[in-house]
Scaffold this active site. Structure first.
Site, PDB file in Angstrom:
ATOM      1  N   LYS A   1      36.265  10.842  22.491  1.00  0.00           N
ATOM      2  CA  LYS A   1      35.809  11.757  21.270  1.00  0.00           C
ATOM      3  C   LYS A   1      35.516  13.043  21.933  1.00  0.00           C
ATOM      4  O   LYS A   1      34.577  13.280  22.833  1.00  0.00           O
ATOM      5  CB  LYS A   1      34.776  11.122  20.685  1.00  0.00           C
TER       6      LYS A   1
ATOM      7  N   HIS B   1      21.044   8.991  17.648  1.00  0.00           N
ATOM      8  CA  HIS B   1      21.787   7.639  17.543  1.00  0.00           C
ATOM      9  C   HIS B   1      21.720   7.199  19.029  1.00  0.00           C
ATOM     10  O   HIS B   1      21.353   7.671  19.715  1.00  0.00           O
ATOM     11  CB  HIS B   1      23.172   7.813  17.113  1.00  0.00           C
TER      12      HIS B   1
HETATM   13  C1  OGA Z   1      28.257  11.320  21.192  1.00  0.00           C
HETATM   14  C2  OGA Z   1      27.233  11.991  21.514  1.00  0.00           C
HETATM   15  C3  OGA Z   1      26.383  14.130  22.929  1.00  0.00           C
HETATM   16  C4  OGA Z   1      27.016  15.455  22.873  1.00  0.00           C
HETATM   17  O1  OGA Z   1      29.213  11.792  20.908  1.00  0.00           O
HETATM   18  O2  OGA Z   1      28.059   9.803  21.064  1.00  0.00           O
HETATM   19  O3  OGA Z   1      26.107  11.727  21.480  1.00  0.00           O
HETATM   20  O4  OGA Z   1      26.584  15.953  24.248  1.00  0.00           O
HETATM   21  N1  OGA Z   1      27.447  13.326  22.247  1.00  0.00           N
HETATM   22  O5  OGA Z   1      28.001  16.039  22.430  1.00  0.00           O
HETATM   23 NI    NI Z   2      25.881   9.518  21.730  1.00  0.00          NI
END
Ligand code: OGA
Ligand code: NI
Length: 354
Positions: free
Chosen positions: A215, A234
């Site tokens: 992601k 989360h």
């Molecule tokens: C996630 C997250 C944190 C960040 O995508 O689950 O916690 O540093 N990202 O972007």
């Molecule tokens: Ni995360």
């Protein structure tokens, strides 16, 4: 249900608005804990996210190897998140991963829309923004690109960015190397729990079934950063999560009742223990609550790779070796899909009582 179409956060950010739409404003109780991330990052007092040097994780020398594992174990038990250094993935490759992702996000929004996902029909891969999933309509200040990167036979290369042209090659190489790193970490964590070396790897699906999902989080500049979050608080549902970023601070960890801002450590990879390993280890390893702040001055980009067990094939529950008379199982058995359901349900309940 009435659904309003909200623009990409990037478009909103570049439209010149001075105040953000109400959907992005956090509830009153949360606002008191959101500060200026650059000020927060400078703070030296109080607990800090541990840094683990992996140089000796596979040393020939048993004692040297053991010392390295003990440090990893302590960080996994106390924090469940750490900066990994000397992890074996080259600076050059990490830079290339960042460069191709950044180049994709530099394309005009219309160009990126060609890759838009369609969450309502279950196509979660592609370019997207969060859809409001509860009555409050709460949204996050980010757009993202989400896709499966490993195992190679489960990838859908047709939906991967075609611009820049090196995207696929670079991201594939990173996926392969990260998969190797995940195996090393899972072996070390297994030994830390008194298990056979290959046990956790097997319990999360092994080479065939453990899924690596990338992601790319794109957090535009925000005119009112003290009112919004890039990603709300989360815990990750994964077994492990590995994160690269563009050296702009944003990540905060909820540790001992306070939000701690992660420093930007050059050439490091941030690693989270996710819920899956927390469950398998019967809570010995922690899945820490975390969130992302945004700011007015700099775009932040992070590359999070979630290593996830298959949705239905594996029942996740504390391994028998982690359970005893004095340490009863803390988690009822569930598949990964049921775990996701359970979390969504709890969240809806929380919102109903707000
Ligand atoms: C996630 C997250 C944190 C960040 O995508 O689950 O916690 O540093 N990202 O972007
Ligand atoms: Ni995360």
């Amino acid at each position: 249900m009435v659904t309003s179409v909200l623009p990409r956060v990037e478009s909103l950010a570049s439209s010149g608005i001075q105040s953000i739409p109400k959907e992005y404003i956090r509830p009153q109780e949360e606002l008191t804990s959101i500060g200026n991330v650059f000020e927060e990052e400078k703070k030296e007092e109080g607990p800090q996210v541990p840094t683990i040097d992996l140089t000796e994780i596979e040393s020939e020398d048993k004692e040297v190897r053991e010392k390295c594992r003990q440090e990893l174990k302590k960080a996994a038990m106390e924090w469940g998140v750490m900066h990994l250094v000397n992890h074996g993935i080259s600076e050059e490759l990490m830079d290339r991963v960042r460069k191709v992702g950044q180049k994709f996000f530099e394309l005009p929004v219309e160009e990126k829309e060609k890759y838009a996902n369609d969450q309502s029909s279950g196509n979660v891969q592609g370019y997207g923004s969060k859809l409001a999933n509860n009555a409050s309509g709460q949204l996050e200040w980010e757009d993202y690109f989400f896709h499966l990167i490993f195992p190679e036979d489960k990838r859908d290369l047709s939906i991967w960015p075609k611009i820049p042209s090196e995207y696929t090659e670079v991201t594939s190489e990173y996926a392969r190397q990260l998969r190797g790193l995940a195996s090393k970490i899972l072996s070390a964590l297994s030994i830390c729990l008194g298990l056979e070396e290959g046990r956790l790897e097997k319990e999360v699906g092994g080479m065939e079934e453990l899924l690596l999902q990338l992601k790319i989080n794109y957090y535009p500049k925000c005119p009112q950063p003290e009112l919004a979050l890039g990603v709300e608080a989360h815990t990750d549902i994964s077994a492990l999560t590995f994160i690269l970023h563009n050296m702009v601070p944003g990540l905060q960890l909820f540790y001992q009742g306070k939000w701690v801002t992660a420093k930007c450590v050059p050439n490091s990879i941030i690693m989270h223990i996710g819920d899956t390993i927390e469950i398998l280890s019967n809570g010995k390893f922690k899945s820490i609550l975390h969130r992302g702040l945004v700011n007015k001055e700099k775009v932040r980009i992070s590359w999070a790779v979630f290593c996830e067990p298959p949705k239905d094939k594996i029942i996740l529950k504390p391994l028998p070796e982690t359970v005893s008379e004095t340490e009863p199982p803390l988690f009822p058995p569930r598949t990964f899909a049921q775990h996701i359901e359970h979390k969504l349900f709890r969240k809806t309940q929380d919102n109903l009582s707000n």
